[in-house]
Motif scaffolding. Sequence first.
Motif, mmCIF file in Angstrom:
data_model
loop_
_atom_site.group_PDB
_atom_site.id
_atom_site.type_symbol
_atom_site.label_atom_id
_atom_site.label_comp_id
_atom_site.label_asym_id
_atom_site.label_seq_id
_atom_site.Cartn_x
_atom_site.Cartn_y
_atom_site.Cartn_z
ATOM 1 N N ALA B 113 0.811 -1.225 0.000
ATOM 2 C CA ALA B 113 0.000 0.000 0.000
ATOM 3 C C ALA B 113 0.846 1.278 0.000
ATOM 4 N N PRO B 114 1.947 1.359 0.805
ATOM 5 C CA PRO B 114 2.759 2.590 0.765
ATOM 6 C C PRO B 114 3.341 2.853 -0.619
ATOM 7 N N LEU B 115 3.683 1.782 -1.323
ATOM 8 C CA LEU B 115 4.226 1.914 -2.682
ATOM 9 C C LEU B 115 3.201 2.584 -3.592
ATOM 10 N N PHE B 116 1.965 2.144 -3.495
ATOM 11 C CA PHE B 116 0.927 2.699 -4.366
ATOM 12 C C PHE B 116 0.602 4.141 -3.975
ATOM 13 N N LYS B 117 0.679 4.431 -2.660
ATOM 14 C CA LYS B 117 0.415 5.808 -2.212
ATOM 15 C C LYS B 117 1.452 6.757 -2.805
ATOM 16 N N LYS B 118 2.722 6.305 -2.807
ATOM 17 C CA LYS B 118 3.778 7.148 -3.361
ATOM 18 C C LYS B 118 3.607 7.296 -4.870
ATOM 19 N N HIS B 119 3.141 6.229 -5.504
ATOM 20 C CA HIS B 119 2.887 6.292 -6.944
ATOM 21 C C HIS B 119 1.865 7.384 -7.255
ATOM 22 N N VAL B 120 0.801 7.427 -6.453
ATOM 23 C CA VAL B 120 -0.261 8.414 -6.681
ATOM 24 C C VAL B 120 0.288 9.842 -6.526
ATOM 25 N N GLN B 121 1.250 10.014 -5.607
ATOM 26 C CA GLN B 121 1.777 11.363 -5.339
ATOM 27 C C GLN B 121 2.398 12.041 -6.556
ATOM 28 N N PHE B 154 10.031 2.957 -19.587
ATOM 29 C CA PHE B 154 9.558 3.162 -18.219
ATOM 30 C C PHE B 154 8.075 2.808 -18.063
ATOM 31 N N THR B 155 7.387 2.580 -19.185
ATOM 32 C CA THR B 155 5.974 2.214 -19.087
ATOM 33 C C THR B 155 5.798 0.736 -18.740
ATOM 34 N N TYR B 156 6.872 -0.049 -18.848
ATOM 35 C CA TYR B 156 6.728 -1.488 -18.602
ATOM 36 C C TYR B 156 6.639 -1.829 -17.123
ATOM 37 N N CYS B 157 6.738 -0.819 -16.268
ATOM 38 C CA CYS B 157 6.712 -1.053 -14.816
ATOM 39 C C CYS B 157 5.413 -1.754 -14.407
ATOM 40 N N ILE B 158 5.545 -2.829 -13.598
ATOM 41 C CA ILE B 158 4.358 -3.552 -13.127
ATOM 42 C C ILE B 158 4.121 -3.332 -11.632
ATOM 43 N N LYS B 159 4.825 -2.385 -11.047
ATOM 44 C CA LYS B 159 4.625 -2.019 -9.633
ATOM 45 C C LYS B 159 4.732 -3.227 -8.707
ATOM 46 N N CYS B 160 5.761 -4.034 -8.900
ATOM 47 C CA CYS B 160 5.924 -5.220 -8.063
ATOM 48 C C CYS B 160 6.675 -4.896 -6.784
ATOM 49 N N GLY B 161 7.432 -3.786 -6.772
ATOM 50 C CA GLY B 161 8.145 -3.392 -5.558
ATOM 51 C C GLY B 161 9.543 -3.967 -5.435
ATOM 52 N N LEU B 177 10.615 8.502 -1.543
ATOM 53 C CA LEU B 177 9.618 8.265 -2.592
ATOM 54 C C LEU B 177 9.863 6.929 -3.305
ATOM 55 N N GLY B 178 11.111 6.572 -3.489
ATOM 56 C CA GLY B 178 11.415 5.242 -4.029
ATOM 57 C C GLY B 178 11.566 5.212 -5.530
ATOM 58 N N PRO B 179 12.335 4.245 -6.037
ATOM 59 C CA PRO B 179 12.648 4.181 -7.465
ATOM 60 C C PRO B 179 11.412 4.018 -8.353
ATOM 61 N N MET B 180 10.417 3.284 -7.859
ATOM 62 C CA MET B 180 9.254 3.047 -8.720
ATOM 63 C C MET B 180 8.530 4.355 -9.017
ATOM 64 N N ALA B 181 8.157 5.086 -7.950
ATOM 65 C CA ALA B 181 7.404 6.324 -8.148
ATOM 66 C C ALA B 181 8.225 7.342 -8.936
ATOM 67 N N LEU B 182 9.521 7.422 -8.654
ATOM 68 C CA LEU B 182 10.362 8.411 -9.337
ATOM 69 C C LEU B 182 10.481 8.087 -10.825
ATOM 70 N N ALA B 183 10.639 6.806 -11.141
ATOM 71 C CA ALA B 183 10.732 6.418 -12.554
ATOM 72 C C ALA B 183 9.421 6.721 -13.266
ATOM 73 N N GLN B 184 8.309 6.511 -12.569
ATOM 74 C CA GLN B 184 7.012 6.794 -13.189
ATOM 75 C C GLN B 184 6.819 8.297 -13.391
ATOM 76 N N ALA B 185 7.322 9.096 -12.449
ATOM 77 C CA ALA B 185 7.230 10.550 -12.636
ATOM 78 C C ALA B 185 7.988 10.941 -13.895
ATOM 79 N N TYR B 186 9.174 10.369 -14.087
ATOM 80 C CA TYR B 186 9.955 10.720 -15.280
ATOM 81 C C TYR B 186 9.257 10.226 -16.544
ATOM 82 N N ARG B 187 8.641 9.046 -16.446
ATOM 83 C CA ARG B 187 7.940 8.496 -17.609
ATOM 84 C C ARG B 187 6.910 9.506 -18.162
#
Lengths: 146, 279, 123
Positions: B113-121, B154-161, B177-187
């Motif tokens: 859940a924290p991973l997804f919350k950061k993704h939303v940010q 960067f779109t291939y991310c499956i949010k596995c953590g 924030l973590g690599p997943m959310a940051l990579a998605q922001a750049y995407r």
Amino acid sequence: MTDNKTSGNRLGVKGWFAGGRWGMERYIYAIHRLTGLGLLLFLTIHIFESSMRIYGAPVWERTMAFLDHPLFAAGEFLIIIGFAFHAINGLRLVFLELGFGVGKAIEPVYPYRTSVQVQRPLAIAVMILSALLIAAGGIDLFFIRP
Amino acid sequence: MKRQDVQERIISVYIHRFDPTSDKKPRAVLYELAVEQGMTVLDGLHRIKETQDPTLAFRFSCRMGVCGSCAMLINGKPMLACNTQILDVTDKALTVAPLPNFRVVRDLVPDLAPLFKKHVQVNPYIVRTDGHEMESPSGEFIQTPEELIKYLQFTYCIKCGACVAACPTAATDENYLGPMALAQAYRYIVDSRDDGFHSRKSVVGADKAVFNCHYAGECSAVCPKGVDPARAIQFMKRELVRDYLLMRRHTAPLKARALNDKSKEKKTPLPVPPYTVDR
Amino acid sequence: MNKTASWFWFIAAGVAVFIIGGLHMAVIHLDGIAGIFNPAGGSSLAWENVSGRNGSLVFAVSYVILLGAALYHGLYGLYNIVSELGISEKANGLLKKALLAAGVALFTVGAYAAFAARFITVS
């Protein structure tokens, strides 16, 4: 789900230094941190120690005589090691962290070639260059120094 | 492959179990498992659950490396259980633990859940100012292959953590924030249709974000989809620094281009492809 | 200062330390091999060489730049490392202030020494 009913499972500081079976960049990252902290500690001491020069030649020479001890020579060598590694690796990080040397975005096709592999030659060059500098500093300190 | 060629061997599987009602810390439990060629870690977990211990809990869904549910720590590395064949990892002992740097809900199930919350940010969607165009599109956005390749990876991310589990900063700092959310922001920032750089800047350029990455490179090494978050994060730092130095050119986001007139297209039907079998 | 600005100057200070500090290390630690900026020859730490360098305005200015850059780079790095331990926001704020104070104090001592040494040598 309440917090107290789950296990935290964060790796903690152990995760900085002993992450497990990781690549060389992670260990370089850990050494960069350690050398940085060591150099900062040295810098604070060095500021006071080298300020002794404002009291003129006698005080300076007494300070130098005090520091002329194998223990301080060993410490000095540690500073050379730390500085050489931190400086060369720092240069690599400046390039990488400004987005140079990590390669362009590509379509990932298995087996993936990531930015880590793209910059690997740089990481190896860092090791070789800092080893050379450390060797030069060591030779100067232990064999040549008058 | 002939039946007798199939190697089968017994390996020891250490599974880190955690029962929130009785355990304070995860404990390793040993199972013996008959492994055959091609058996994935997820298959092995299923086999153990079916034949030895029905209480074993793990999360999975698609079994084919698409959903990102089954990332776990397999012999010390974060990997997808469904994408990893046991005999590729070991022929003696296998250790399966929940993803580190996340709370454990039970056994091998991390709380993502924290991973997804950061993704939303980081506003993980195309941000544009022309709301009217978004509500009732007048055409389509046509990107060149060069514009596509900048963010495609960067779109291939499956949010596995897996990347967060491998990240040393995330090992100590749960607010990072973590690599997943940051990579998605750049995407999204690098997408030519997007106009959200300045709205995301306050999140990715803040404390506990992009500048707390120090290029340990581990996120990219473990990503099961080749997303390369470390690359995206370094590119993002460059964008932020260029913006700070007033060297970042603002390019207007792509404009919608009117759709072709469909009625004309229908008048010239596509040619019938040649038959591939004799009739 | 926002994080992008402070990080950019952290990197810039690092590059400055690389150049000036690298030269400094070469002068002091490669005296036997390179032997630069040691007017009297011999050990780089002999008083004749130290006072020779002290008298030079270029050296005094470069020492002050090196001091400032190294302090900023080092203390920012320390701040990053400690704040990444996951300390509370209040502790984070205190840490920032403490490091700033330490930095200013150390800079004052070092910069004073760099210029005071100049006049002592000249006189």
